[in-house]
Design a protein around this motif. Structure first.
Motif, mmCIF file in Angstrom:
data_model
loop_
_atom_site.group_PDB
_atom_site.id
_atom_site.type_symbol
_atom_site.label_atom_id
_atom_site.label_comp_id
_atom_site.label_asym_id
_atom_site.label_seq_id
_atom_site.Cartn_x
_atom_site.Cartn_y
_atom_site.Cartn_z
ATOM 1 N N ILE A 128 0.866 -1.186 0.000
ATOM 2 C CA ILE A 128 0.000 0.000 0.000
ATOM 3 C C ILE A 128 0.900 1.232 0.000
ATOM 4 N N ASP A 129 0.858 1.953 -1.106
ATOM 5 C CA ASP A 129 1.695 3.132 -1.293
ATOM 6 C C ASP A 129 0.781 4.351 -1.346
ATOM 7 N N ALA A 130 1.040 5.338 -0.493
ATOM 8 C CA ALA A 130 0.092 6.450 -0.369
ATOM 9 C C ALA A 130 0.736 7.822 -0.541
ATOM 10 N N LYS A 131 -0.024 8.719 -1.186
ATOM 11 C CA LYS A 131 0.321 10.140 -1.259
ATOM 12 C C LYS A 131 -0.763 10.881 -0.482
ATOM 13 N N ASP A 132 -0.365 11.566 0.576
ATOM 14 C CA ASP A 132 -1.336 12.281 1.424
ATOM 15 C C ASP A 132 -2.465 11.356 1.893
ATOM 16 N N GLY A 133 -2.114 10.097 2.155
ATOM 17 C CA GLY A 133 -3.085 9.137 2.673
ATOM 18 C C GLY A 133 -3.921 8.445 1.615
ATOM 19 N N MET A 134 -3.777 8.855 0.345
ATOM 20 C CA MET A 134 -4.539 8.226 -0.739
ATOM 21 C C MET A 134 -3.631 7.279 -1.511
ATOM 22 N N VAL A 135 -4.163 6.116 -1.865
ATOM 23 C CA VAL A 135 -3.363 5.058 -2.481
ATOM 24 C C VAL A 135 -2.976 5.418 -3.913
ATOM 25 N N ALA A 136 -1.690 5.240 -4.236
ATOM 26 C CA ALA A 136 -1.176 5.476 -5.591
ATOM 27 C C ALA A 136 -0.923 4.135 -6.276
ATOM 28 N N THR A 137 -1.079 4.110 -7.604
ATOM 29 C CA THR A 137 -0.936 2.872 -8.375
ATOM 30 C C THR A 137 -0.081 3.110 -9.619
ATOM 31 N N GLU A 138 0.122 2.023 -10.387
ATOM 32 C CA GLU A 138 0.863 2.061 -11.667
ATOM 33 C C GLU A 138 2.251 2.697 -11.498
ATOM 34 N N GLY A 139 3.051 2.083 -10.621
ATOM 35 C CA GLY A 139 4.393 2.619 -10.387
ATOM 36 C C GLY A 139 4.358 4.010 -9.791
ATOM 37 N N TRP A 140 3.262 4.298 -9.050
ATOM 38 C CA TRP A 140 3.031 5.564 -8.348
ATOM 39 C C TRP A 140 2.725 6.712 -9.313
ATOM 40 N N LEU A 141 2.419 6.370 -10.558
ATOM 41 C CA LEU A 141 2.131 7.408 -11.545
ATOM 42 C C LEU A 141 0.689 7.907 -11.427
ATOM 43 N N ASP A 142 -0.204 7.078 -10.857
ATOM 44 C CA ASP A 142 -1.613 7.457 -10.689
ATOM 45 C C ASP A 142 -1.974 7.459 -9.200
#
Length: 238
Positions: A128-142
């Motif tokens: 689970i990878d998050a930016k500002d608590g929201m999950v990022a996907t696709e190598g963190w590109l989305d």
């Protein structure tokens, strides 16, 4: 607490990124096999590996390197990046990889994770990878509209026992881990939590141990020399 030194692979090279930005790619070691050997000599039992090309392209790009690594080292390898099918899961787990990490697919197809866990149990880890608590996907590109704690609870209900949590804003910065979010996810679910992103020094290792997480991934800190792996393992085991 388990220390997992990290090797990220892009174009066959051992690299690190800053906050997941592919434009910041930096080669940090000449040979991933030699690097893994030094980790083993320092006392590591686990190795965290990421197929950065695979994460970006949603397929197994550096597959042969990872299976060769599994043959060459006695380290228990957990591998993430581009693992989006049961065939990919089966391939890696039957070719010496100890555990696979499912990331983007956990958001896009939770039923897939449930199926994988049913088949492979504790060998399935969710990242689970998050930016500002929201999950990022696709190598963190989305970035999705899914909250990291909501996803963690959903994964727990699907039978997932292990979660790697990364605060992307901390990753590769050596600025210290996000202890607040790590404490929240560790309390929200019964899964074993592995902390990732921002770990810099022994003080961070001590803080994470106090938090009660299962493990922590250390990458840039080892390569830049701000953390001595052998000392970190001793502190984690103490």
């Amino acid at each position: 607490m388990i220390i997992l030194p990290a090797i990220d692979i892009k174009d066959g090279n051992c690299v690190r990124l800053l906050k997941g930005d592919f434009g910041t790619v930096e080669k940090v070691a000449e040979d991933p096999f030699v690097t893994a050997k030094t980790f083993r000599e320092a006392g590591a039992e686990y190795l965290h590996m990421v197929d950065l090309d695979g994460a970006k392209d949603a397929k197994m790009v550096n597959r042969d390197l990872f299976t060769e690594m599994a043959k060459e080292t006695s380290l228990k390898i957990e591998l993430g990046g581009g693992i989006r099918t049961l065939d990919a899961v089966e391939y890696y787990l039957s070719h010496g990889i100890n555990r696979v990490i499912l990331g983007s697919i956990a958001v896009k197809n939770p039923a897939f994770v449930k199926e994988a866990v049913k088949e492979y149990h504790g060998r399935i880890v969710v990242g689970i990878d998050a930016k500002d608590g929201m999950v990022a996907t696709e190598g963190w590109l989305d970035t999705s509209d899914v909250d990291y704690l909501s996803l963690a609870k959903e994964m727990e209900q699907s039978g997932v026992k292990n979660i790697v949590f990364t605060d992307i804003s901390k990753d590769g910065t050596l600025a210290g881990p996000n202890l607040e979010q790590l404490a929240a996810i560790n309390q929200a679910v019964s899964c074993d939590i592995t902390a990732s992103g921002g770990i810099s020094n022994l003080a961070d290792i001590k803080a994470l141990k106090k938090l009660g997480v299962w493990g922590t991934i250390c990458g840039k800190s080892i390569y830049k020399g701000t953390l001595d792996l052998k000392e970190a393992i001793q502190v984690a085991n103490g």
